[in-house]
Write an enzyme that holds these catalytic residues in place. Structure first.
Site, PDB file in Angstrom:
ATOM      1  N   ASP A  98      43.573  47.089  39.476  1.00  0.00           N
ATOM      2  CA  ASP A  98      43.767  45.622  40.495  1.00  0.00           C
ATOM      3  C   ASP A  98      42.429  46.720  40.951  1.00  0.00           C
ATOM      4  O   ASP A  98      41.321  45.952  41.765  1.00  0.00           O
ATOM      5  CB  ASP A  98      44.449  45.346  41.169  1.00  0.00           C
ATOM      6  CG  ASP A  98      45.640  44.658  40.391  1.00  0.00           C
ATOM      7  OD1 ASP A  98      45.742  43.385  39.801  1.00  0.00           O
ATOM      8  OD2 ASP A  98      46.694  45.393  40.261  1.00  0.00           O
ATOM      9  N   ASP A 141      39.083  42.001  43.457  1.00  0.00           N
ATOM     10  CA  ASP A 141      40.136  41.979  41.985  1.00  0.00           C
ATOM     11  C   ASP A 141      40.903  40.331  43.353  1.00  0.00           C
ATOM     12  O   ASP A 141      42.145  41.266  42.928  1.00  0.00           O
ATOM     13  CB  ASP A 141      40.566  42.579  41.518  1.00  0.00           C
ATOM     14  CG  ASP A 141      42.045  41.765  39.880  1.00  0.00           C
ATOM     15  OD1 ASP A 141      41.015  40.932  39.665  1.00  0.00           O
ATOM     16  OD2 ASP A 141      42.457  42.629  39.714  1.00  0.00           O
ATOM     17  N   GLU A 195      35.662  38.044  41.110  1.00  0.00           N
ATOM     18  CA  GLU A 195      36.311  37.475  39.238  1.00  0.00           C
ATOM     19  C   GLU A 195      36.602  36.061  39.384  1.00  0.00           C
ATOM     20  O   GLU A 195      37.652  35.386  40.505  1.00  0.00           O
ATOM     21  CB  GLU A 195      37.737  38.414  39.572  1.00  0.00           C
ATOM     22  CG  GLU A 195      37.855  37.937  37.344  1.00  0.00           C
ATOM     23  CD  GLU A 195      39.196  38.853  37.065  1.00  0.00           C
ATOM     24  OE1 GLU A 195      38.870  39.439  36.136  1.00  0.00           O
ATOM     25  OE2 GLU A 195      39.945  38.225  37.326  1.00  0.00           O
TER      26      GLU A 195
END
Length: 168
Positions: free
Chosen positions: A140, A7, A67
């Protein structure tokens, strides 16, 4: 298959390493790489790059799932996320890993069954799917583990599609 989810972020870059094998899903490492907002940008990028390089060298994943930047209201945030994302993908390729990208909605849908799920729902489902005693924090870290889980859910379908395409 062993997947590390990333992330991306410059201040907080989440990572979640998940192995899928005969014994089911197993979390190998979940956490966050942090850089100080007080440090100059080039130093922060170099620090993040070094940490990602060390993480991939230590864990040696098959795939790194990152991501995909979908939309950001804040241009400064979008820039730093984009820089962190680029570093993660480049370091993954340099480490010999395959790279996959997923949008936040794809990840939420794969992990919770709802593409509009909130952060808490993602954390709870990551906890359940990985059999963790507590939900991963901060968000996160949970999001990164969710990215790894998303890839593990999509990989068999992608492999079948690739095999079908090769037969043509």
């Amino acid at each position: 298959m062993f997947v590390v989810g990333i992330d991306p972020g410059l201040s907080r870059c989440g990572y979640g390493a998940v192995h899928s094998g005969p014994g089911g899903l197993q979390a190998r490492a979940i956490g966050v790489i942090r850089t100080s907002p007080q440090d100059p940008l080039p130093e922060r990028l170099a620090e993040l790059q070094g940490e990602l390089r060390a993480l991939f060298a230590e864990l040696r994943p098959d795939v790194v799932a990152v991501e995909r930047i979908f939309f950001q209201n804040n241009v400064r945030t979008a820039m730093s996320v984009g820089q962190a994302s680029g570093l993660a993908m480049a370091e993954a390729v340099a480490a010999g890993c395959q790279v996959a990208q997923y949008s936040p909605n794809e990840v939420k849908l794969a992990v919770t069954g709802d593409g509009a799920a909130d952060k808490q729902q993602v954390q709870v489902m990551v906890q359940r799917l990985l059999g963790l005693a507590t939900a991963p924090k901060p968000a996160d870290a949970a999001d990164a583990a969710a990215l790894a889980l998303c890839h593990l859910a999509h990989a068999p379908v992608q492999a079948r599609l690739a095999a079908a395409g090769a037969k043509r």
